[in-house]
Design a protein around this motif. Structure first.
Motif, PDB file in Angstrom:
ATOM      1  N   GLU A  23      22.543  30.505  -7.591  1.00 41.89           N
ATOM      2  CA  GLU A  23      22.177  30.242  -6.191  1.00 41.89           C
ATOM      3  C   GLU A  23      21.350  28.968  -6.072  1.00 41.89           C
ATOM      4  O   GLU A  23      21.559  28.163  -5.164  1.00 41.89           O
ATOM      5  CB  GLU A  23      21.395  31.423  -5.622  1.00 41.89           C
TER       6      GLU A  23
ATOM      7  N   TRP B 284      28.367  29.135 -10.023  1.00 46.62           N
ATOM      8  CA  TRP B 284      27.105  28.418  -9.854  1.00 46.62           C
ATOM      9  C   TRP B 284      25.985  29.382  -9.510  1.00 46.62           C
ATOM     10  O   TRP B 284      26.180  30.296  -8.713  1.00 46.62           O
ATOM     11  CB  TRP B 284      27.221  27.393  -8.730  1.00 46.62           C
TER      12      TRP B 284
ATOM     13  N   LYS C 264      19.296  24.982  -3.134  1.00 45.04           N
ATOM     14  CA  LYS C 264      20.680  25.464  -3.094  1.00 45.04           C
ATOM     15  C   LYS C 264      21.584  24.305  -2.732  1.00 45.04           C
ATOM     16  O   LYS C 264      21.484  23.739  -1.644  1.00 45.04           O
ATOM     17  CB  LYS C 264      20.831  26.600  -2.077  1.00 45.04           C
ATOM     18  N   GLU C 265      22.468  23.957  -3.644  1.00 52.12           N
ATOM     19  CA  GLU C 265      23.382  22.859  -3.400  1.00 52.12           C
ATOM     20  C   GLU C 265      24.530  23.306  -2.495  1.00 52.12           C
ATOM     21  O   GLU C 265      24.859  24.496  -2.432  1.00 52.12           O
ATOM     22  CB  GLU C 265      23.928  22.327  -4.726  1.00 52.12           C
ATOM     23  N   PRO C 266      25.177  22.372  -1.775  1.00 56.36           N
ATOM     24  CA  PRO C 266      26.314  22.733  -0.930  1.00 56.36           C
ATOM     25  C   PRO C 266      27.440  23.362  -1.749  1.00 56.36           C
ATOM     26  O   PRO C 266      27.502  23.212  -2.971  1.00 56.36           O
ATOM     27  CB  PRO C 266      26.748  21.386  -0.334  1.00 56.36           C
ATOM     28  N   TYR C 267      28.347  24.042  -1.067  1.00 57.80           N
ATOM     29  CA  TYR C 267      29.462  24.710  -1.746  1.00 57.80           C
ATOM     30  C   TYR C 267      30.286  23.715  -2.558  1.00 57.80           C
ATOM     31  O   TYR C 267      30.539  22.583  -2.137  1.00 57.80           O
ATOM     32  CB  TYR C 267      30.390  25.389  -0.741  1.00 57.80           C
ATOM     33  N   ALA C 268      30.714  24.143  -3.731  1.00 54.38           N
ATOM     34  CA  ALA C 268      31.630  23.374  -4.566  1.00 54.38           C
ATOM     35  C   ALA C 268      32.414  24.352  -5.427  1.00 54.38           C
ATOM     36  O   ALA C 268      31.849  25.332  -5.929  1.00 54.38           O
ATOM     37  CB  ALA C 268      30.877  22.382  -5.448  1.00 54.38           C
ATOM     38  N   PRO C 269      33.721  24.139  -5.605  1.00 54.80           N
ATOM     39  CA  PRO C 269      34.491  25.007  -6.516  1.00 54.80           C
ATOM     40  C   PRO C 269      33.975  24.861  -7.941  1.00 54.80           C
ATOM     41  O   PRO C 269      33.366  23.847  -8.286  1.00 54.80           O
ATOM     42  CB  PRO C 269      35.929  24.483  -6.373  1.00 54.80           C
ATOM     43  N   HIS C 270      34.215  25.881  -8.763  1.00 58.02           N
ATOM     44  CA  HIS C 270      33.703  25.822 -10.134  1.00 58.02           C
ATOM     45  C   HIS C 270      34.779  25.985 -11.205  1.00 58.02           C
ATOM     46  O   HIS C 270      34.515  25.730 -12.377  1.00 58.02           O
ATOM     47  CB  HIS C 270      32.620  26.889 -10.352  1.00 58.02           C
TER      48      HIS C 270
ATOM     49  N   ARG D  88      26.130  21.173  -9.545  1.00 57.05           N
ATOM     50  CA  ARG D  88      27.512  21.559  -9.251  1.00 57.05           C
ATOM     51  C   ARG D  88      28.445  20.375  -9.443  1.00 57.05           C
ATOM     52  O   ARG D  88      28.944  19.762  -8.493  1.00 57.05           O
ATOM     53  CB  ARG D  88      27.600  22.132  -7.833  1.00 57.05           C
TER      54      ARG D  88
END
Length: 315
Positions: A12, A10, A95-101, A132
């Protein structure tokens, strides 16, 4: 056979978001200002925040880049809106929160693709997650403009499991019809043996429930509606007699008396939001780790009197 995985990291910041609105007669009321409209319509998405603290938004320099009315840039937040005005609000990238890709491909042909969706990844855009998502990764991977990759059902952001996605409009229509067959059968309250004959699509989940479920099989047909809840604009889905029909079949796979948990397999024959979480909590066995639903199928700290009987819609 080699495992196929794909996914792009993703960026930033996402690409921002564009909100388009048309002022209706019941909105304007004769004296509806720009800042008042956005404070109620998109209160969590920001042009008003800068107006309150003087750091931007409607009353700051960002206003010039953010909002147009009938194609013209508006710099005065107190501009009175008239019925029929077309508003465009360009929300700045964030900036979106953490998410696996990364996604694992379980099956793929010319029409569909089955993915192993990891926990923490949202399926479709919503809330803070606009880029995301599984949908974005599909679109980045399948760049053929003749195809329209799209998930045909949802898994909760915190849920892992198989996600079916269509690559063509024809596949999307057929798969969506198969999923709809089960839900419509439950909604029409067909007898049990007829429900089992409808469609060829099943959704089966495994979950860890709190407490020991004594029965080997439990059928839960508690309707699911919505409850007014702080921070959830359209209401939170809960067990509600005024809600829509829902049916879950729970099979016990293992009982761990020492840990006081039960491993279950759940087949849902309707696709209501949060159905498994709500149904298991309704019978007194909430999912382990569920931060929201407690015994009875209601959220923690909810007040039964706040249930709005008119709020029984699917998201």
């Amino acid at each position: 056979m080699a495992v196929v995985r794909f996914g792009e990291a993703w960026p930033e910041l996402n690409d921002g978001l564009t909100y388009r609105d048309i002022i209706r007669s019941h909105d304007s009321g004769g004296d509806l200002s720009l800042i008042k409209f956005y404070s109620t319509k998109h209160h969590s998405s920001a042009p008003l925040l800068g107006a309150k603290n003087g750091t931007g938004g409607c009353r700051g320099s960002k206003m010039v880049r953010l909002i147009t009315v009938d194609g013209k840039v508006v710099t005065d937040p107190d501009t009175v809106l008239r019925t029929g005005s077309e508003l465009v609000y360009h929300r700045l990238p964030w900036k979106e929160p953490y998410a696996p890709h990364m996604l694992e491909v379980l099956f793929e042909d010319d029409h569909l693709i089955a993915l192993n969706k990891p926990s923490g990844l949202q399926v479709l855009p919503g809330g803070l997650f606009q880029q995301r998502t599984v949908l974005t990764q599909l679109q980045w991977r399948i760049k053929n403009h003749e195809l329209c990759p799209v998930p045909v059902h949802r898994l909760g952001r915190g849920t892992s499991g198989i996600l079916l996605c269509a690559k063509t409009k024809f596949a999307k229509t057929r798969l969506a019809a198969l999923f709809a067959d089960k839900t419509s059968a439950v909604a029409n309250r067909k007898v049990d043996n007829e429900v089992n004959k409808v469609g060829k699509m099943s959704k089966i989940y495994r979950a860890l429930a709190s407490g020991i479920i004594n029965e080997d099989e439990v059928v839960i047909d508690q309707p699911i509606g919505t409850l007014k809840y702080p921070g959830v604009a359209k209401g939170l889905y809960v067990a509600s007699l005024s809600g829509k029909p829902a049916l879950s079949r729970v099979h016990v796979l293992k009982r761990d008396v020492q840990e006081n948990v039960t491993v279950v397999q759940v087949e849902i024959q309707s696709g209501r939001p949060h159905q498994i979480r709500i149904h298991l909590s309704f019978i007194g066995h909430p999912l382990i780790g569920d931060p929201l639903y407690v015994t009875g199928g209601k959220p923690q700290c909810s007040v039964p009197e706040t249930v709005d009987e008119t709020f029984a819609e699917d998201g």
